[in-house]
Design an enzyme around this catalytic site. Structure first.
Site: not given
Ligand code: ARG
Length: 468
Positions: A162, A296, A283, A289
Site C-alpha cells: 500500500h 518517466e 528544467s 531540478k
C-alpha cells in the site's frame, strides 16, 4: 518519395480507368512496409530457389533473379532505391524493379504465390528477428539487475505494501523481483516465437496453388519449423502479431512499474537512489531540478504499446476468412511496438547499472516505519503466544513508539515488558533490521544469503538459456 520506376501498375489490365490519385496514396503501404524489404527479398530468394527445383524457373532465370535481388538489396541499403507509391507496397516495388533489371525472369518470380502469403511470411520473418533483438536487450537488463543485486544483497531498505512501510527487505531482493518479471517476459517471447515460426508461403492468395510447390523446402530455407497447415488460415492469421503485442505490453507494463519506483525513489521525499545525470534533464525554469526523464518517458510509452495491442485485437475482430486489406493496418502498430520496446529496454539496460542507492537514507527510512513489528509478533509466537494476541500486543507497542517518536528497537526492555512478560533481552535481535531480513532465509526470502543464492541460480539459468 520518387516516382521514377517506369513500370505501370502491376495489376492494371483488369481496370478500365486509372486508380484515383488520392485512393492510390490512401491504399499504399510502401511508406512503412519498405521496412520489411530485407525479409521480402529473403522470402523471394527461397521461393525462386524452390521454383527452380520443381522446374518452373530455369537455372539461368534463377541466377538472374538472385543477381537482380542482390542488386536491389544493395540499392536499398545505400538509399538509392526509388520507392514508388504507384507500386503500392514493398512487394510490388521490389518485383517491379527486378523486372526492370532482368526482364522476363523477374515477371516469373510471382508464380505460385500471392502478396497475401508473401506479406504474412515477411511479417513473421521480421518479427522473428525483432524477438531476437528484444531478447538481447532483456538479457542486458537482466545482467545489470544481477550485478546491482549482487552489490546490494545486504543493503537494507523498507519494503512496502500500500506504499506504506511494511517490512524491511534488501535492495538486492527488490531488484531480483524485477528480474523475475523479466524472466517471465523472456519466456513469453520465446513461446510467441515458437508459434510464429510457421511458414505461410505457399498458401498463395487463399486456396493454395496448382503448381507442385515444395513447401518443406521453402520452410527449411527460411528457417521455419514447418509449413502452415491450412491455406485460408495462413493468409489471414495475425494471432502471432497479437501475441507479440501482448507480450510486449506486459514487458512495457513491467518497465512502467520499475519506472514508477525509480521516479518515487529519486524524489527528495524518498531520496533512496541517485539516477545519474546522463539519464536526467533539467528544467528550463527551475535551476535546481533534475528530472528522471528516462523512467518517466518509459512509463508514458507503456500506454502506447498497450494501445497497439488493442488496435491489433480490434483490427482482427470479426474479419471473415481469408485475407482482407484491413490486415495492411497491422504493420504500423507492430513496428512501433518493436521499436518502442527495444528503445525502452535499451534505456533501462544502460541506466540500471548506473543507479546509485543511498544506503543510509534507505536504512533510516526502514527504521522509521515500524518495519520490524511483524518480527516482534513472531517473537511472541515463538514464546508461546497465539499470533492474533501477539498482533494486538505489538499494536500497543507501536502506539507507544508513535506517541514517543521512537522505533520499536529504541524502546527499553522495561517498556516492552509492560506489554508482555514473555519479552526478554533477546528481543532486540529480532527488532533490528538486520535480524529481520536475516530471519527470512527460506527459498524466495529476503535474507542476504538467500538473495545471493537466488542471484547465483539466476546467473546460471541465464548462461544456460544463452548457450542453447
Ligand atoms: N500491402 C498488403 C498488406 O500489407 C500486401 C498484401 C496485399 N494483398 C492484396 N490482395 N491486396 O497486407
Amino acid at each position: 518519395m520518387s516516382n521514377t520506376v517506369n513500370t505501370e501498375k502491376l495489376s492494371s489490365a483488369r481496370f478500365a480507368t486509372a486508380t484515383d490519385a488520392f485512393v492510390e496514396v490512401f491504399t499504399a503501404s510502401v511508406d512503412f512496409d519498405q521496412r520489411m524489404a530485407a525479409e521480402d527479398i529473403q522470402g523471394s530468394l527461397a521461393h525462386a530457389y524452390m521454383l527452380n527445383t520443381i522446374g518452373i524457373l530455369s537455372d539461368a532465370e534463377l541466377a538472374a533473379i538472385q543477381q537482380g535481388l542482390a542488386q536491389i538489396q544493395t540499392e536499398i541499403a545505400e538509399g538509392r532505391f526509388n520507392w514508388s507509391i504507384k507500386q503500392e507496397d514493398v512487394h510490388m516495388n521490389i518485383e517491379a524493379r527486378l523486372t526492370d533489371l532482368i526482364g522476363i525472369a523477374g515477371k516469373k518470380l510471382h508464380t505460385g504465390r500471392s502478396r497475401n502469403d508473401q506479406v504474412a511470411t515477411d511479417i513473421r520473418l521480421y518479427l522473428r528477428n525483432e524477438i531476437v533483438n528484444i531478447t538481447a536487450q532483456i538479457d542486458r537488463l537482466q545482467r545489470g539487475l544481477l550485478d546491482q543485486a549482487e552489490l546490494h544483497a545486504a543493503t537494507i531498505m523498507p519494503g512496502f505494501t500500500h506504499l506504506q512501510v511494511a517490512q524491511p527487505v534488501t535492495f538486492g531482493h527488490h531488484l531480483m523481483a524485477w528480474f523475475e518479471m523479466l524472466s517471465r517476459d523472456r519466456e513469453r517471447l520465446q513461446d510467441c516465437a515458437k508459434r510464429l515460426n510457421v511458414m505461410p508461403l505457399g498458401a498463395a492468395a487463399l486456396a493454395g496453388t496448382s503448381y507442385p510447390i515444395d513447401r518443406h523446402l521453402t520452410a527449411k530455407l527460411l528457417g521455419f519449423s514447418r509449413p502452415s497447415a491450412n491455406s485460408l488460415d495462413s493468409v489471414s492469421d495475425r494471432d502471432f502479431a497479437i501475441e507479440f503485442a501482448a507480450a510486449a505490453s506486459l514487458i512495457m507494463l513491467h518497465l512502467s512499474r520499475f519506472s514508477e519506483e525509480l521516479i518515487l525513489w529519486s524524489s527528495a521525499q524518498f531520496d533512496f537512489i541517485d539516477i545519474p545525470d546522463a539519464f536526467c534533464t533539467g528544467s528550463s525554469i527551475m535551476p535546481q531540478k533534475k528530472n528522471p526523464d528516462v523512467p518517466e518517458l518509459v512509463r508514458g510509452k507503456s500506454g502506447r504499446v498497450t494501445g497497439h495491442l488493442v488496435s491489433l485485437l480490434m483490427l482482427m475482430k470479426s474479419q471473415p476468412l481469408a485475407y482482407n486489406k484491413d490486415n495492411q493496418e497491422d504493420k504500423e502498430p507492430l513496428f512501433d511496438t518493436a521499436d518502442t520496446l527495444i528503445n525502452c529496454l535499451r534505456a533501462f539496460a544502460d541506466m540500471i547499472p548506473n543507479i546509485q542507492p543511498k544506503q543510509t537514507q534507505m536504512y533510516q527510512s526502514a527504521k522509521r516505519g515500524f518495519a520490524t513489528a511483524t518480527d516482534l509478533a513472531d517473537y511472541l509466537v515463538r514464546k508461546g503466544m497465539a499470533f492474533r494476541d501477539a498482533h494486538e500486543i505489538v499494536g500497543l507497542a507501536v502506539r507507544l513508539g508513535i506517541d514517543t517518536q521512537r522505533d520499536l528497537s529504541e524502546l527499553s526492555l522495561q517498556e516492552l515488558q509492560q506489554f508482555s512478560s514473555s519479552i526478554s533481552a533477546d528481543v532486540f535481535e529480532v527488532l533490528s533490521l538486520e535480524g529481520s531480513v536475516a530471519a527470512r532465509k527460506h527459498i524466495g526470502g529476503t535474507a542476504p544469503d538467500t538473495v545471493r543464492a537466488a542471484i547465483n541460480t539466476a546467473r546460471a539459468a541465464l548462461a544456460n538459456l544463452n548457450s542453447i
